[in-house]
Design a protein around this motif. Structure first.
Motif, mmCIF file in Angstrom:
data_model
loop_
_atom_site.group_PDB
_atom_site.id
_atom_site.type_symbol
_atom_site.label_atom_id
_atom_site.label_comp_id
_atom_site.label_asym_id
_atom_site.label_seq_id
_atom_site.Cartn_x
_atom_site.Cartn_y
_atom_site.Cartn_z
ATOM 1 N N LEU A 265 -95.841 49.758 -1.468
ATOM 2 C CA LEU A 265 -96.349 51.132 -1.485
ATOM 3 C C LEU A 265 -95.129 52.034 -1.560
ATOM 4 N N ALA A 266 -95.012 52.810 -2.644
ATOM 5 C CA ALA A 266 -93.794 53.589 -2.844
ATOM 6 C C ALA A 266 -94.107 55.042 -3.145
ATOM 7 N N ASP A 267 -93.179 55.912 -2.755
ATOM 8 C CA ASP A 267 -93.275 57.309 -3.158
ATOM 9 C C ASP A 267 -92.655 57.371 -4.549
ATOM 10 N N ALA A 268 -93.442 57.743 -5.551
ATOM 11 C CA ALA A 268 -92.983 57.653 -6.941
ATOM 12 C C ALA A 268 -91.827 58.594 -7.238
ATOM 13 N N ILE A 269 -91.671 59.637 -6.450
ATOM 14 C CA ILE A 269 -90.666 60.645 -6.798
ATOM 15 C C ILE A 269 -89.239 60.158 -6.546
ATOM 16 N N GLY A 270 -89.071 59.195 -5.654
ATOM 17 C CA GLY A 270 -87.750 58.589 -5.465
ATOM 18 C C GLY A 270 -87.743 57.186 -6.048
ATOM 19 N N PRO A 271 -87.244 57.017 -7.300
ATOM 20 C CA PRO A 271 -87.335 55.694 -7.928
ATOM 21 C C PRO A 271 -86.703 54.602 -7.056
ATOM 22 N N CYS A 272 -87.063 53.386 -7.297
ATOM 23 C CA CYS A 272 -86.547 52.153 -6.688
ATOM 24 C C CYS A 272 -87.696 51.244 -6.238
ATOM 25 N N GLY A 273 -88.752 51.857 -5.700
ATOM 26 C CA GLY A 273 -89.887 51.060 -5.238
ATOM 27 C C GLY A 273 -90.412 50.138 -6.329
ATOM 28 N N GLU A 274 -90.512 50.676 -7.562
ATOM 29 C CA GLU A 274 -91.034 49.883 -8.679
ATOM 30 C C GLU A 274 -90.086 48.743 -9.042
ATOM 31 N N LEU A 275 -88.765 48.979 -8.859
ATOM 32 C CA LEU A 275 -87.783 47.929 -9.154
ATOM 33 C C LEU A 275 -87.922 46.797 -8.133
ATOM 34 N N VAL A 276 -88.060 47.168 -6.870
ATOM 35 C CA VAL A 276 -88.257 46.175 -5.806
ATOM 36 C C VAL A 276 -89.518 45.354 -6.091
ATOM 37 N N ALA A 277 -90.597 46.056 -6.476
ATOM 38 C CA ALA A 277 -91.862 45.364 -6.776
ATOM 39 C C ALA A 277 -91.687 44.390 -7.930
ATOM 40 N N ARG B 95 -97.084 63.286 -4.890
ATOM 41 C CA ARG B 95 -97.592 64.647 -4.950
ATOM 42 C C ARG B 95 -97.540 65.115 -6.407
ATOM 43 N N PHE B 96 -96.377 64.990 -7.026
ATOM 44 C CA PHE B 96 -96.208 65.327 -8.446
ATOM 45 C C PHE B 96 -94.815 64.883 -8.855
ATOM 46 N N SER B 97 -94.612 64.711 -10.156
ATOM 47 C CA SER B 97 -93.249 64.581 -10.663
ATOM 48 C C SER B 97 -93.006 65.807 -11.534
ATOM 49 N N PRO B 98 -91.755 66.287 -11.636
ATOM 50 C CA PRO B 98 -91.511 67.518 -12.398
ATOM 51 C C PRO B 98 -92.080 67.424 -13.798
ATOM 52 N N GLY B 99 -92.881 68.436 -14.158
ATOM 53 C CA GLY B 99 -93.515 68.456 -15.482
ATOM 54 C C GLY B 99 -94.528 67.345 -15.660
ATOM 55 N N THR C 87 -103.339 65.317 -3.784
ATOM 56 C CA THR C 87 -104.115 66.564 -3.869
ATOM 57 C C THR C 87 -105.568 66.194 -4.153
ATOM 58 N N TYR C 88 -106.418 67.214 -4.124
ATOM 59 C CA TYR C 88 -107.835 67.012 -4.447
ATOM 60 C C TYR C 88 -108.323 68.268 -5.154
ATOM 61 N N TRP C 89 -109.598 68.314 -5.495
ATOM 62 C CA TRP C 89 -110.095 69.411 -6.332
ATOM 63 C C TRP C 89 -110.315 70.706 -5.563
ATOM 64 N N ASP C 90 -109.995 70.712 -4.280
ATOM 65 C CA ASP C 90 -109.950 71.970 -3.536
ATOM 66 C C ASP C 90 -108.659 72.709 -3.878
ATOM 67 N N PHE C 91 -107.602 71.924 -4.093
ATOM 68 C CA PHE C 91 -106.276 72.466 -4.357
ATOM 69 C C PHE C 91 -105.983 72.498 -5.859
ATOM 70 N N GLU C 92 -106.347 71.427 -6.545
ATOM 71 C CA GLU C 92 -106.063 71.281 -7.981
ATOM 72 C C GLU C 92 -107.070 72.074 -8.802
ATOM 73 N N PHE C 93 -106.654 72.408 -10.034
ATOM 74 C CA PHE C 93 -107.622 72.860 -11.023
ATOM 75 C C PHE C 93 -108.143 71.603 -11.718
ATOM 76 N N SER C 94 -109.424 71.613 -12.057
ATOM 77 C CA SER C 94 -110.025 70.425 -12.678
ATOM 78 C C SER C 94 -109.255 70.043 -13.942
ATOM 79 N N ARG C 95 -108.920 68.776 -14.047
ATOM 80 C CA ARG C 95 -108.170 68.305 -15.218
ATOM 81 C C ARG C 95 -108.421 66.818 -15.436
ATOM 82 N N PRO C 96 -108.081 66.287 -16.630
ATOM 83 C CA PRO C 96 -108.387 64.877 -16.886
ATOM 84 C C PRO C 96 -107.662 63.939 -15.922
#
Lengths: 516, 516
Positions: B135-147, B159-163, B246-255
């Motif tokens: 289980l990794a926080d995607a914003i700081g790479p390395c977790g995927e390499l370990v996996a 939460r988000f990645s830039p852009g 996030t959820y749809w209380d905070f987000e605008f609806s999107r695909p």
């Protein structure tokens, strides 16, 4: 009858005193498998104390007429005949037949719809009933018009619309043609270059077809009825929630939107009733070989004698016992291992531990029962989405496909041997079953939750994408791209002009200097 | 200690005998609010009997070091200083600062990652531990390499990645720029033409930035470590599930995609502890005016004296009592209605019936607590995603935004009056709260369900879109469109040539006839 009313009253009381507000649901259904699926939702709504009213024809086929209010409807006998007698040749012959059927279907539905909305007595009654939500089958338009007239929120139940046109144009669902095969294309999500070309052609074809359909009579009819310019697409697009009757066991993974809920398999249930003694004894007599369940659905009751004999002789060759739902003349070649039934408890048979395979026409409901119980399939699709459904199951390694008209006895025997003896088919079917069972919430509960949510909050606008407010060129950012390209072009032109101006200046000065 | 072990043993026993298999979870976390959010998931996993192992630095700030195995880590003191002292000017100044911070952050993370994966002793220990999931926080790479090295499935918390670059390029999430505002753009989903132009420019900017980042050191590092050519994007794209915070209380609806689960608010809880007597008395003394809760988060402890005084003098003017989490020097203008606290039970205060408003820096966790309890906000964003978070709340009518550097006393007073006295803010906040509460399954349960699902089934490949197998031009069907256009062009050319040939023939014959 009094008992029924007493239990309904009790349910209403329970609902009144529980947290959920009891709502009034108006239903615009469709016939056959559509109705069988929707009825599961309605039964659950009634169980939870909601009041459900179904708009039906008194001559309806499967829709239960014990609901009020009833209205005068035209039944679809001609359409039904066309469906069942339809031959499936090449893609284009097939599609042109489907297309003409949809046109005819569209005309009949419009006629019914016109009759209904112009029936002032009925509409006043509906208006006065103060419904909380309209639950409609999206494939037969009119539900959205009723919802608009009554000014109440709308929830759709939908298996698919041809080419996903309602989902795409009304629901704003992204359907990238590069990895989402168009419905009825019989392609999988892993496509070769030529398959992607084929998929794109189907997309263009359906879009063109849809535009024609859309531009025509429905827009005029809806605009006249609502007293303002509108379109079918726009009215369908008002839906708060789309309950799609598939899930990721059946579907290939693809983009969705927060107001699309995939509730496939909602009608599936564990084995519930005890099989009749005769059936149970027959099933048990199969020993370790087990049984094969065989049905071609509710819309085909007869085969040609030749086809029935081919099938029966093939079934006679396998070691399994076969339960065949068949309404026609008993084939001469019928083996002693095969019994014919006019009706059989399909779900309970598929859930029986002795069941080894399911021979099916590939209707979504039947496929879902097989998925639910993890039974591998031999698919003999007949029409509509059935070839595509079987293509999905084949791609997922849980089915083998045959062609009803072309298959030989050996083909059927081999197909059955393959799905029964090659363990990968059972494993894949069991994996689909796991996907279906291993969900945070059961599909039926999710479907009912969202209908209740829409009733509780008079909609679900927070799940609606802002794409609904954009024109097609805005949606695809064509205006923005055009503007940015124009800016870049202008900048390049200005810079070029400046450079040329400077160059000329330098050349002039150079010449002047030379002359001096 | 023995009690703790006893209870853990008991949980493991319960898990062993219950239906769920007990799993081993390896966690690659990030600091501060990221950790606070992820810890909620980990606590729940432990409660359900799973064994959780967190990879941490011995000098970690918030990450609890009472977990094993520990590894030698570098902490981020310089990065932290940079973050907190960052000034926010124009978009581009702001973004270039954010960008350089991300570069620096990226370098530090890579250094840590390199140290870790080259630590043979640690990697062997991890290998032997036979984890079921990373289980990794995607914003700081390395977790995927370990996996990848350990060859176990990966689940992201993000939460988000830039852009949205990881979501878009690695997760294949469609992000149409026409109605999905790019993260950090501070735009809403309803954009004017010029806002859509702005959004498109941000998209291009982030894509460019990402390409640079992607083409560089990470690809080389990952390729070298895994011993085969690969990229950061590809390795991140191996994730089985993306748990978006996030959820749809905070987000605008999107695909979204089937393997994206929006679990925002998973850390939110009802009021749990009794407030200290001092705080409770202070809160109760506010009478019908109620209280205002004020915090600028855990990463800012000090304001300039001038700013602190402006804020304090504004707070002194309102009739509400104010609880201000503040670590700095007591401002001279502090009113009698305001009390300073080095720490306060934020969630319990926000859930107090007397709470009228929340002054916040706009961190996602804090905003979610306000949403959960339905408290309107005054947002004073400082950095990173905070301005964008507040923009979301403003667009949803539950917040008023101020600028820390520019706001005057009157601005703050007016903003507070607005959110407290104008009932629409409370109504909108309550609607967001309703959306958060009225879900079929609680976000924390959904997050844990999908982690357990991946453990149970060693992945969730059925939720993975086939888009992962396509190149960018195939994904956008450019090759297909090109081919079809070429076909059309060829057909037109052939037809034209034929027509011209025929015309010439006719003309020749005509001339011949004339001559004769």
């Amino acid at each position: 009858m009094s008992l029924k009313w007493l239990s309904l009253l009790l349910l209403q009381l329970i609902c009144y005193f529980s947290s959920g507000r009891c709502g009034k649901v108006l239903v615009w259904p469709l016939e056959y498998s559509h109705w069988m699926n929707m009825k599961t939702i309605l039964d659950e709504l009634v169980t939870r104390g909601h009041e459900v009213t179904v708009l039906i024809s008194p001559a309806a086929v499967l829709v239960d007429p014990n609901k009020s209010p009833t209205i005068k409807f035209e039944i679809f006998p001609r359409l039904l005949d066309l469906w069942t007698n339809m031959a499936k040749d090449s893609f284009w012959t097939y599609f042109s037949t489907v297309e003409s059927l949809f046109w005819e279907f569209s005309d009949i539905i419009m006629q019914i719809c016109k009759e209904m909305v112009s029936n002032n007595k009925l509409m006043t009654k509906l208006q006065k009933s103060k419904f909380d939500v309209v639950l409609a089958d999206a494939i037969g338009p009119c539900g959205e018009l009723v919802a608009e007239i009554l000014n109440i929120p709308l929830v759709y139940s939908l298996r698919f619309s041809p080419g996903y046109f309602f989902e795409k144009y009304s629901g704003k669902l992204p359907v990238p043609p590069s990895y989402v095969p168009v419905i009825m294309s019989e392609l999988s999500d892993h496509m070769t270059f030529m398959e992607r070309v084929k998929n794109m052609i189907y997309v263009l074809y359906f879009d063109f077809w849809f535009r024609i359909l859309n531009e025509k009579k429905w827009n005029q009819f809806y605009s006249e009825t609502l007293g303002r310019p509108t379109t079918l697409v726009e009215t369908v697009g008002k839906a708060e929630m789309w309950l799609i009757r598939t899930y990721w066991d059946f579907e290939f993974s693809r983009p969705l939107l927060p107001n699309f809920e995939f509730v496939g398999g909602l009608h599936c249930k564990p084995v519930q009733i005890l099989l009749s003694q005769e059936i149970e004894e027959f099933v048990q007599s199969s020993g370790e070989h087990g049984i094969v369940v065989f049905t071609l659905g509710s819309m085909i009751s007869n085969l040609t004698e030749e086809r029935a004999n081919t099938i029966a002789s093939a079934l006679a060759q396998i070691p399994q016992k076969v339960l065949w739902r068949y309404d026609g003349k008993k084939p001469d070649t019928l083996g002693s291992n095969t019994r014919l039934y006019k009706w059989m408890p399909q779900n309970d048979l598929l859930g029986h531990p002795k069941t080894k395979a399911f021979i099916t026409h590939g209707g979504t409901n039947g496929i879902y029962e097989a998925i639910y119980h993890g039974v591998p399939m031999v698919g003999i699709p007949l029409f509509a989405d059935q070839p595509d459904n079987i293509a999905h199951m084949t791609a997922k390694g849980a089915a083998v496909r045959l062609d009803l008209e072309k298959m030989s006895r050996t083909d059927l025997v081999n197909a059955l041997k393959q799905v029964i003896n090659n363990p990968s088919y059972k494993e894949n079917a069991m994996w689909l079953s796991t996907i279906q069972h291993d969900q945070p919430v059961k599909p039926l509960d999710r479907a009912v939750f969202w209908i209740e949510f829409v009733m509780r909050h008079k909609g679900a606008k927070h799940l609606r994408p802002a794409a609904h407010n954009l024109t097609w060129y805005q949606y695809h950012s064509l205006d923005v791209i055009g503007f940015l390209l124009a800016c870049v072009a202008t900048t390049i032109i200005i810079i070029t002009k400046c450079c040329m101006f400077c160059c000329r200046k330098f050349v002039k000065i150079g010449k002047k200097e030379k002359r001096e």
